[in-house]
Design a protein around this motif. Structure first.
Motif, PDB file in Angstrom:
ATOM      1  N   UNK A   1       0.837  -1.203   0.000  1.00 12.10           N
ATOM      2  CA  UNK A   1       0.000   0.000   0.000  1.00 12.10           C
ATOM      3  C   UNK A   1       0.872   1.253   0.000  1.00 12.10           C
ATOM      4  N   UNK A   2       0.425   2.264  -0.715  1.00 14.75           N
ATOM      5  CA  UNK A   2       1.181   3.502  -0.891  1.00 14.75           C
ATOM      6  C   UNK A   2       0.287   4.690  -0.534  1.00 14.75           C
ATOM      7  N   UNK A   3       0.855   5.658   0.209  1.00 13.77           N
ATOM      8  CA  UNK A   3       0.170   6.935   0.379  1.00 13.77           C
ATOM      9  C   UNK A   3       1.209   8.018   0.585  1.00 13.77           C
ATOM     10  N   UNK A   4       0.849   9.222   0.188  1.00 15.01           N
ATOM     11  CA  UNK A   4       1.685  10.401   0.424  1.00 15.01           C
ATOM     12  C   UNK A   4       0.745  11.583   0.579  1.00 15.01           C
ATOM     13  N   UNK A   5       1.007  12.414   1.594  1.00 12.46           N
ATOM     14  CA  UNK A   5       0.139  13.553   1.880  1.00 12.46           C
ATOM     15  C   UNK A   5       0.885  14.853   1.589  1.00 12.46           C
ATOM     16  N   UNK A   6       0.204  15.757   0.896  1.00 10.84           N
ATOM     17  CA  UNK A   6       0.772  17.023   0.446  1.00 10.84           C
ATOM     18  C   UNK A   6      -0.102  18.178   0.911  1.00 10.84           C
ATOM     19  N   UNK A   7       0.434  19.415   0.899  1.00 11.44           N
ATOM     20  CA  UNK A   7      -0.447  20.573   1.061  1.00 11.44           C
ATOM     21  C   UNK A   7      -1.390  20.596  -0.147  1.00 11.44           C
ATOM     22  N   UNK A   8      -2.647  20.936   0.077  1.00 12.41           N
ATOM     23  CA  UNK A   8      -3.599  20.941  -1.041  1.00 12.41           C
ATOM     24  C   UNK A   8      -3.403  22.169  -1.916  1.00 12.41           C
ATOM     25  N   UNK A   9      -3.390  21.985  -3.233  1.00  6.22           N
ATOM     26  CA  UNK A   9      -3.373  23.130  -4.140  1.00  6.22           C
ATOM     27  C   UNK A   9      -4.685  23.915  -3.992  1.00  6.22           C
TER      28      UNK A   9
END
Length: 194
Positions: A163-171
């Motif tokens: 399983x893969x996830x990555x969290x970013x600031x939302x555009x």
């Protein structure tokens, strides 16, 4: 505080964070009204994998939509299943890393990124690019510089799915699609939902 105590505390925090993410992601399965998979109104992007009725190691019996497939080195593939805005101004990319090759893949160092070397095995090298807004977004980090992403991937055995996830600031909300990349994989333009 001794080093041994700090390592044990970090390990306990990592386990707790992983448990919270599993519960959070499990709760994102839908409204429970239908067992039918959600289909996009548009055609699948070029390179997207077709759905097959093969047995899955996933806990959910609901098929997962693949919105993009990024091909990598030595038979590695990254399937992206969702790109969602979360409350609080975050954007989470979720999917699966798959080794479709016949040998174990061990060249995961490039996935860590370059902005904070030495922070452990992770996919913190992932980036999003908002071409319209002319901005690049990097994986978020906690107060101790640990990425809010998949960690602990030192190798991927042949046939293994992680399983893969990555969290970013939302555009900005006006941005409807972004370009996603992870070192050693092709780049894909994906639509944002939510």
């Amino acid at each position: 505080m001794s080093i041994r105590h700090m390592v044990r505390v970090r390990g306990e925090i990592a386990v707790a964070a992983a448990a919270v993410m599993v519960v959070t992601l499990a709760g994102c399965g839908g409204d429970g009204k239908s067992a039918e998979p959600r289909k996009s109104a548009t055609a699948q992007p070029q390179g997207a994998a077709s759905q097959k009725s093969a047995p899955s190691t996933s806990q959910s019996s609901e098929p997962t939509e693949v919105i993009a497939t990024l091909n990598g080195q030595s038979g590695m593939a990254l399937e992206i299943n969702s790109v969602r805005r979360d409350p609080g101004g975050f954007l989470t990319v979720s999917g699966q890393l798959k080794n479709t090759g016949s040998q174990s893949y061990k060249d995961t160092v490039a996935w860590r990124g370059i902005e904070l070397k030495g922070t452990g095995e992770s996919v913190a090298g992932a980036t999003l690019v908002d071409k319209a807004g002319k901005k690049r977004y990097y994986v978020l980090r906690d107060t101790e510089s640990r990425c809010l992403c998949t960690t602990g991937v030192s190798s991927v055995d042949a046939g293994q799915v992680i399983p893969f996830f990555a969290q970013f600031p939302a555009p900005p909300s006006s941005t409807s699609e972004v370009e996603f990349s992870l070192p050693t994989f092709a780049t894909a333009t994906v639509k944002i939902s939510g």
